[in-house]
Design a protein around this motif. Structure first.
Motif, PDB file in Angstrom:
ATOM      1  N   ARG A 142       0.938  -1.273  -0.101  1.00 21.71           N
ATOM      2  CA  ARG A 142       0.058   0.100  -0.213  1.00 21.71           C
ATOM      3  C   ARG A 142       1.080   1.223   0.042  1.00 21.71           C
ATOM      4  NH1 ARG A 142      -2.922   1.354   5.565  1.00 21.71           N
ATOM      5  NH2 ARG A 142      -0.777   2.269   5.744  1.00 21.71           N
ATOM      6  N   ASP A 143       1.840   1.390   0.917  1.00 25.74           N
ATOM      7  CA  ASP A 143       2.607   2.616   1.182  1.00 25.74           C
ATOM      8  C   ASP A 143       3.883   2.572   0.407  1.00 25.74           C
ATOM      9  OD1 ASP A 143       0.776   3.527   2.838  1.00 25.74           O
ATOM     10  OD2 ASP A 143       1.894   2.618   4.769  1.00 25.74           O
ATOM     11  N   MET A 197       1.934   8.503  -2.517  1.00 28.18           N
ATOM     12  CA  MET A 197       1.417   9.519  -1.825  1.00 28.18           C
ATOM     13  C   MET A 197       1.671   8.681  -0.393  1.00 28.18           C
ATOM     14  SD  MET A 197       0.531  11.832  -3.495  1.00 28.18           S
ATOM     15  CE  MET A 197      -0.320  13.042  -2.589  1.00 28.18           C
ATOM     16  N   TYR A 198       1.878   9.593   0.810  1.00 34.82           N
ATOM     17  CA  TYR A 198       2.099   8.664   2.097  1.00 34.82           C
ATOM     18  C   TYR A 198       1.180   9.309   3.195  1.00 34.82           C
ATOM     19  CZ  TYR A 198       6.437   7.730  -0.764  1.00 34.82           C
ATOM     20  OH  TYR A 198       7.009   6.948  -1.826  1.00 34.82           O
ATOM     21  N   GLN A 199      -0.037   9.319   3.009  1.00 32.96           N
ATOM     22  CA  GLN A 199      -0.982   9.644   3.977  1.00 32.96           C
ATOM     23  C   GLN A 199      -0.641   9.230   5.418  1.00 32.96           C
ATOM     24  OE1 GLN A 199      -2.049   9.206   0.864  1.00 32.96           O
ATOM     25  NE2 GLN A 199      -3.492  10.839   0.133  1.00 32.96           N
ATOM     26  N   ASP A 200      -0.498   7.984   5.413  1.00 37.04           N
ATOM     27  CA  ASP A 200      -0.544   7.272   6.444  1.00 37.04           C
ATOM     28  C   ASP A 200       0.930   6.852   7.214  1.00 37.04           C
ATOM     29  OD1 ASP A 200      -3.476   6.920   6.681  1.00 37.04           O
ATOM     30  OD2 ASP A 200      -3.067   5.394   5.052  1.00 37.04           O
ATOM     31  N   CYS A 201       1.912   7.482   6.678  1.00 35.38           N
ATOM     32  CA  CYS A 201       3.309   7.073   6.958  1.00 35.38           C
ATOM     33  C   CYS A 201       3.923   8.017   7.838  1.00 35.38           C
ATOM     34  CB  CYS A 201       4.314   7.001   5.598  1.00 35.38           C
ATOM     35  SG  CYS A 201       3.447   5.802   4.413  1.00 35.38           S
ATOM     36  N   GLU A 202       4.830   7.651   8.864  1.00 31.94           N
ATOM     37  CA  GLU A 202       5.425   8.349   9.610  1.00 31.94           C
ATOM     38  C   GLU A 202       6.926   8.916   9.568  1.00 31.94           C
ATOM     39  OE1 GLU A 202       4.744   6.407  13.344  1.00 31.94           O
ATOM     40  OE2 GLU A 202       2.470   6.790  13.459  1.00 31.94           O
TER      41      GLU A 202
END
Length: 208
Positions: A142-143, A197-202
């Protein structure tokens, strides 16, 4: 010895790197590990016969003094944050990215997403196998989908460990992408070229 170990995987049919890009070196004026990484980079350039002027670096953390020191060594600074989106433009290129975030590797792969371009990349950085082992497959796909998709087309060799530099180069491998292996991947792999795109990454680090 480690610099020589990097030459071994590059002595096959692929052309040797003609230039180098270094991301995320860190504050080498204050951090011993970053100094060791810079020293190893300079040794690598010498070993691979890449002139310092053909090595470009970027890290938003560099101070003015560190930037001046790199210039004095003959190295170039990239003028802006590319977020890893650096196309090889037909030149065999070594990317020196020790302990960078996964998104940076993913962006680099996306920017060179064709067998012709990827076969000209060599990446020294966090082990892709290690990333695969530590992440749930659905998160990886996903990421960091470009890392996930290129795994079967990747050759990887771990840097030899040294007791003095365990924290400096742990989990670091040389990665390269033989053209014949890339051409064995299914054609659908190359059709998907959506920008990551990296909406959920830290751990985005250099990614804005």
């Amino acid at each position: 010895a480690a610099a020589g170990a990097v030459r071994a995987p590059l002595s096959g049919p692929a052309e040797p790197p003609a230039r180098c890009v270094c991301y995320g070196l860190g504050r080498f004026a204050a951090c011993p590990a970053a100094r060791y990484q810079l020293a190893f980079l300079l040794l690598l350039l010498e070993e691979l016969r890449v002139p310092p002027a053909r090595c470009a670096l970027y890290d938003p953390a560099f101070s003015a003094r560190e930037a001046a020191a790199l210039g004095a060594l003959g190295l170039r600074l990239l003028p802006e944050n590319e977020e890893g989106k650096h196309g090889v433009g037909g030149s065999a290129t070594l990317f020196y990215m020790v302990h960078c975030g996964k998104a940076l590797y993913n962006n680099l792969l996306w920017s060179n997403w064709s067998p012709a371009a990827l076969s000209k990349l060599v990446i020294i950085g966090n082990s892709f196998r290690g990333i695969e082992e530590r992440l749930l497959s659905r998160i990886l796909e996903r990421d960091y989908s470009y890392i996930a998709k290129v795994l079967k087309g990747t050759e990887e060799a771990a840097l030899p460990s040294h007791p003095c530099y365990l924290d400096t180069f742990n989990d670091t491998s040389v990665h390269w992408f033989p053209l014949d292996k890339l051409q064995e991947l299914s054609p659908e792999v190359w059709n998907f070229v959506e920008e990551p795109m990296y909406q959920d990454c830290e751990d985005l680090e250099i990614i804005r």
